[in-house]
Enzyme design. Structure first.
Site, PDB file in Angstrom:
ATOM      1  N   HIS A 109      57.557  44.902 -76.193  1.00  0.00           N
ATOM      2  CA  HIS A 109      56.523  45.476 -77.103  1.00  0.00           C
ATOM      3  C   HIS A 109      57.550  46.822 -77.630  1.00  0.00           C
ATOM      4  CE1 HIS A 109      52.878  44.061 -75.457  1.00  0.00           C
ATOM      5  NE2 HIS A 109      53.960  42.809 -75.833  1.00  0.00           N
ATOM      6  N   GLU A 131      56.630  50.376 -77.288  1.00  0.00           N
ATOM      7  CA  GLU A 131      56.977  50.798 -76.972  1.00  0.00           C
ATOM      8  C   GLU A 131      58.272  50.621 -75.356  1.00  0.00           C
ATOM      9  OE1 GLU A 131      52.345  50.337 -78.022  1.00  0.00           O
ATOM     10  OE2 GLU A 131      54.321  49.122 -77.436  1.00  0.00           O
ATOM     11  N   CYS A 178      48.968  48.714 -75.582  1.00  0.00           N
ATOM     12  CA  CYS A 178      47.815  47.856 -74.726  1.00  0.00           C
ATOM     13  C   CYS A 178      48.092  47.917 -73.112  1.00  0.00           C
ATOM     14  CB  CYS A 178      49.000  46.698 -74.803  1.00  0.00           C
ATOM     15  SG  CYS A 178      50.434  46.089 -73.961  1.00  0.00           S
TER      16      CYS A 178
END
Length: 186
Positions: free
Chosen positions: A66, A68, A96
């Site tokens: 992801h 991040e 998430c």
């Protein structure tokens, strides 16, 4: 510890917040170009980018890739520390659960995200990870910086994806009908 409030309006965010969110948006565009969900993230310390990332789980065959996580890994490598104190993470969409956990463990000071993610968001939409009593590091967070742009980017991506899926489905139906003799004058 500062927590997000819903009272913010776009004019309340600093020029710096808007600048870094626009950087995250440009990174999200790189993800979209790869056919990935368009999410971008940038870790900032002392007014400088120390780590950037965009979604790459499909192209990288990595479920943890992801935006991040990639930005946190890049920042940790650059700063030569698995802890990232005094850093702010800017991300286009609400993190998430996996990313929220990584943010806590990396000791990010502040997270700023553009748009909420009602299905998988774990900061304000669902799990509220940063507000949990069991978390051993407090993370300040805010939402709404460049919210319209962040929301539009992801909405347009999923609209295109649904349209492409529909076109493909219709094309397959036409092929099946021709195989069955329909439209062949039989």
């Amino acid at each position: 510890m500062i927590r997000m409030t819903d009272k913010h309006t776009p004019k309340d965010f600093t020029n710096s917040d808007q600048h870094w969110m626009r950087v995250a948006l440009s990174l999200a565009a790189k993800a979209a170009a790869l056919g990935e969900v368009p999410v971008g993230a940038v870790v900032v310390r002392d007014g400088k980018s120390v780590g950037e990332g965009w979604n790459r789980p499909i192209s990288g065959c990595d479920p943890t890739a992801h935006a991040e996580i990639i930005a946190l890994r890049a920042a940790a490598a650059r700063l030569q520390n698995y802890r990232l104190p005094n850093c702010t993470l800017y991300v286009t969409i609400e993190p998430c659960t996996m990313c929220a956990g990584a943010i806590v463990h990396s000791r990010i000071e502040r997270v700023v995200f553009g748009a909420r993610e009602p299905k998988a968001g774990a900061v304000v939409s669902n799990a509220r990870v940063f507000d949990s009593d069991y978390i051993n590091h407090g993370v300040a967070y805010e939402t709404g910086v460049c919210e319209r742009e962040c929301s539009e980017l992801i909405s347009e991506f999923f609209l295109r994806r649904r349209q492409e899926k529909s076109l493909k489905k219709n094309a397959l139906k036409m092929i099946d009908h021709k195989k069955d003799g329909e439209g062949l004058g039989v």
